[in-house]
Design an enzyme around this catalytic site. Structure first.
Site, PDB file in Angstrom:
ATOM      1  N   CYS A 150      -2.022  -3.122   6.418  1.00 10.10           N
ATOM      2  CA  CYS A 150      -2.052  -1.848   7.151  1.00 10.10           C
ATOM      3  C   CYS A 150      -3.294  -1.744   8.024  1.00 10.10           C
ATOM      4  O   CYS A 150      -3.340  -0.925   8.932  1.00 10.10           O
ATOM      5  CB  CYS A 150      -1.909  -0.650   6.220  1.00 10.10           C
ATOM      6  SG  CYS A 150      -3.222  -0.449   5.041  1.00 10.10           S
ATOM      7  N   HIS A 154      -5.405  -6.226   3.531  1.00 10.42           N
ATOM      8  CA  HIS A 154      -4.484  -5.103   3.676  1.00 10.42           C
ATOM      9  C   HIS A 154      -3.830  -5.158   5.043  1.00 10.42           C
ATOM     10  O   HIS A 154      -4.496  -4.949   6.058  1.00 10.42           O
ATOM     11  CB  HIS A 154      -5.241  -3.777   3.500  1.00 10.42           C
ATOM     12  CG  HIS A 154      -5.675  -3.551   2.093  1.00 10.42           C
ATOM     13  ND1 HIS A 154      -5.248  -2.482   1.345  1.00 10.42           N
ATOM     14  CD2 HIS A 154      -6.477  -4.281   1.278  1.00 10.42           C
ATOM     15  CE1 HIS A 154      -5.777  -2.562   0.122  1.00 10.42           C
ATOM     16  NE2 HIS A 154      -6.518  -3.642   0.074  1.00 10.42           N
ATOM     17  N   GLN A 183      -5.698  -0.335  -3.772  1.00 11.64           N
ATOM     18  CA  GLN A 183      -6.378  -1.411  -4.509  1.00 11.64           C
ATOM     19  C   GLN A 183      -7.326  -0.877  -5.584  1.00 11.64           C
ATOM     20  O   GLN A 183      -7.433  -1.449  -6.665  1.00 11.64           O
ATOM     21  CB  GLN A 183      -7.133  -2.306  -3.514  1.00 11.64           C
ATOM     22  CG  GLN A 183      -7.719  -3.544  -4.190  1.00 11.64           C
ATOM     23  CD  GLN A 183      -8.387  -4.461  -3.195  1.00 11.64           C
ATOM     24  OE1 GLN A 183      -7.901  -4.621  -2.080  1.00 11.64           O
ATOM     25  NE2 GLN A 183      -9.497  -5.053  -3.580  1.00 11.64           N
ATOM     26  N   CYS A 185       0.839  -1.192   0.000  1.00 11.40           N
ATOM     27  CA  CYS A 185       0.000   0.000   0.000  1.00 11.40           C
ATOM     28  C   CYS A 185       0.874   1.242   0.000  1.00 11.40           C
ATOM     29  O   CYS A 185       1.942   1.272   0.621  1.00 11.40           O
ATOM     30  CB  CYS A 185      -0.973   0.005   1.168  1.00 11.40           C
ATOM     31  SG  CYS A 185      -0.305   0.629   2.706  1.00 11.40           S
ATOM     32  N   GLU A 186       0.418   2.242  -0.720  1.00  8.73           N
ATOM     33  CA  GLU A 186       1.246   3.443  -0.861  1.00  8.73           C
ATOM     34  C   GLU A 186       1.173   4.339   0.370  1.00  8.73           C
ATOM     35  O   GLU A 186       1.905   5.305   0.470  1.00  8.73           O
ATOM     36  CB  GLU A 186       0.865   4.207  -2.129  1.00  8.73           C
ATOM     37  CG  GLU A 186      -0.493   4.848  -2.124  1.00  8.73           C
ATOM     38  CD  GLU A 186      -0.786   5.515  -3.473  1.00  8.73           C
ATOM     39  OE1 GLU A 186      -0.288   5.050  -4.505  1.00  8.73           O
ATOM     40  OE2 GLU A 186      -1.524   6.512  -3.463  1.00  8.73           O
ATOM     41  N   HIS A 187       0.307   4.022   1.312  1.00  8.56           N
ATOM     42  CA  HIS A 187       0.207   4.843   2.521  1.00  8.56           C
ATOM     43  C   HIS A 187       1.111   4.366   3.647  1.00  8.56           C
ATOM     44  O   HIS A 187       1.573   5.169   4.450  1.00  8.56           O
ATOM     45  CB  HIS A 187      -1.245   4.893   3.011  1.00  8.56           C
ATOM     46  CG  HIS A 187      -2.179   5.449   1.989  1.00  8.56           C
ATOM     47  ND1 HIS A 187      -3.438   4.962   1.762  1.00  8.56           N
ATOM     48  CD2 HIS A 187      -2.009   6.466   1.102  1.00  8.56           C
ATOM     49  CE1 HIS A 187      -4.017   5.641   0.796  1.00  8.56           C
ATOM     50  NE2 HIS A 187      -3.171   6.554   0.363  1.00  8.56           N
ATOM     51  N   HIS A 188       1.338   3.056   3.732  1.00 10.31           N
ATOM     52  CA  HIS A 188       2.134   2.515   4.852  1.00 10.31           C
ATOM     53  C   HIS A 188       3.250   1.582   4.397  1.00 10.31           C
ATOM     54  O   HIS A 188       3.969   1.033   5.237  1.00 10.31           O
ATOM     55  CB  HIS A 188       1.228   1.737   5.811  1.00 10.31           C
ATOM     56  CG  HIS A 188       0.062   2.527   6.318  1.00 10.31           C
ATOM     57  ND1 HIS A 188      -1.162   2.517   5.695  1.00 10.31           N
ATOM     58  CD2 HIS A 188      -0.051   3.365   7.369  1.00 10.31           C
ATOM     59  CE1 HIS A 188      -1.998   3.299   6.352  1.00 10.31           C
ATOM     60  NE2 HIS A 188      -1.343   3.844   7.368  1.00 10.31           N
TER      61      HIS A 188
HETATM   62 ZN   LIG Z   1      -1.963   1.349   4.102  1.00 14.48          ZN
END
Ligand SMILES: [Zn+2]
Length: 205
Positions: A168, A166, A138, A97-100
């Site tokens: 995260c 996910h 996603q 994931c590009e956030h975490h």
């Molecule tokens: Zn994430």
């Protein structure tokens, strides 16, 4: 995705390549994170970890070096007028994931109805893998796979469903193990024809 956007993405990734950090810089960054976690990066068990993490990143994000459209370029036309649904079911993938930078572990169902030409089925799996090996959300990955097939093969329709866990949200944050996220993107007859959509959804149950 239009061809213009793809050309723009290529230019952007070429620019990124110019200021790409060296391997030494990346290993130093990993050392910093190990120290920040409260560990001694020079102890025996950790000494080679920055190198290993860097090599793992190389594998996790190898999708940036591939052109997804290119994967679908080679097609077969001797298909005796075959014009029914082609579905590759349950393609496993690992993404981040590009956030975490946390793992996204899932499966993809990829379907299309051809207009006169088809691709080798392994190419559909490679297309999923190429987009998975990038930083993702996603929803975006689902759309990218469908749009690329639509742009390159120009089929009657495309359907993509992704189901993924996910990390995260299962191993951190709200800690909800056992949940998975389902996304879909339907184009052409998969969007317009309720029966076609139903047939595909049924195959992905
Ligand atoms: Zn994430």
């Amino acid at each position: 995705m239009s061809l213009n956007i793809r050309a723009f993405e290529r230019v952007k990734s070429a620019e990124n390549a110019a200021d790409k950090p060296s391997r030494t810089e990346v290993e130093a960054a990993v050392r910093t994170m190990i120290r920040w976690a409260g560990e001694d990066p020079d102890r025996d068990g950790l000494r080679e970890t920055p190198g290993r993490v860097t090599r793992a990143f190389e594998e996790f994000f190898s999708g940036y070096a591939e052109d997804p459209a290119e994967i679908l370029k080679k097609t077969f036309e001797e298909i005796e007028g075959y014009d029914e649904m082609i579905v590759l079911r349950g393609i496993p993938f690992e993404s981040h994931c590009e956030h975490h930078l946390a793992p996204i572990i899932g499966k993809a169902w990829v379907a299309y109805i051809p207009t006169g030409r088809v691709v080798g089925i392994s190419k559909l799996a490679r297309l999923v893998e190429t987009y998975a090996r990038r930083l993702q959300i996603q929803e975006k990955m689902t759309a990218q796979i469908a749009n690329t097939i639509n742009d390159v093969l120009n089929p009657q329709g495309v359907g993509v469903i992704i189901k993924a866990v996910h990390h995260c949200m299962t191993t951190r944050g709200v800690h909800k193990p056992g949940t998975d996220l389902v996304t879909s993107r339907m184009l052409g007859c998969f969007r317009d024809n309720a029966l076609t959509r139903q047939e595909f959804l049924h195959m992905a149950e």
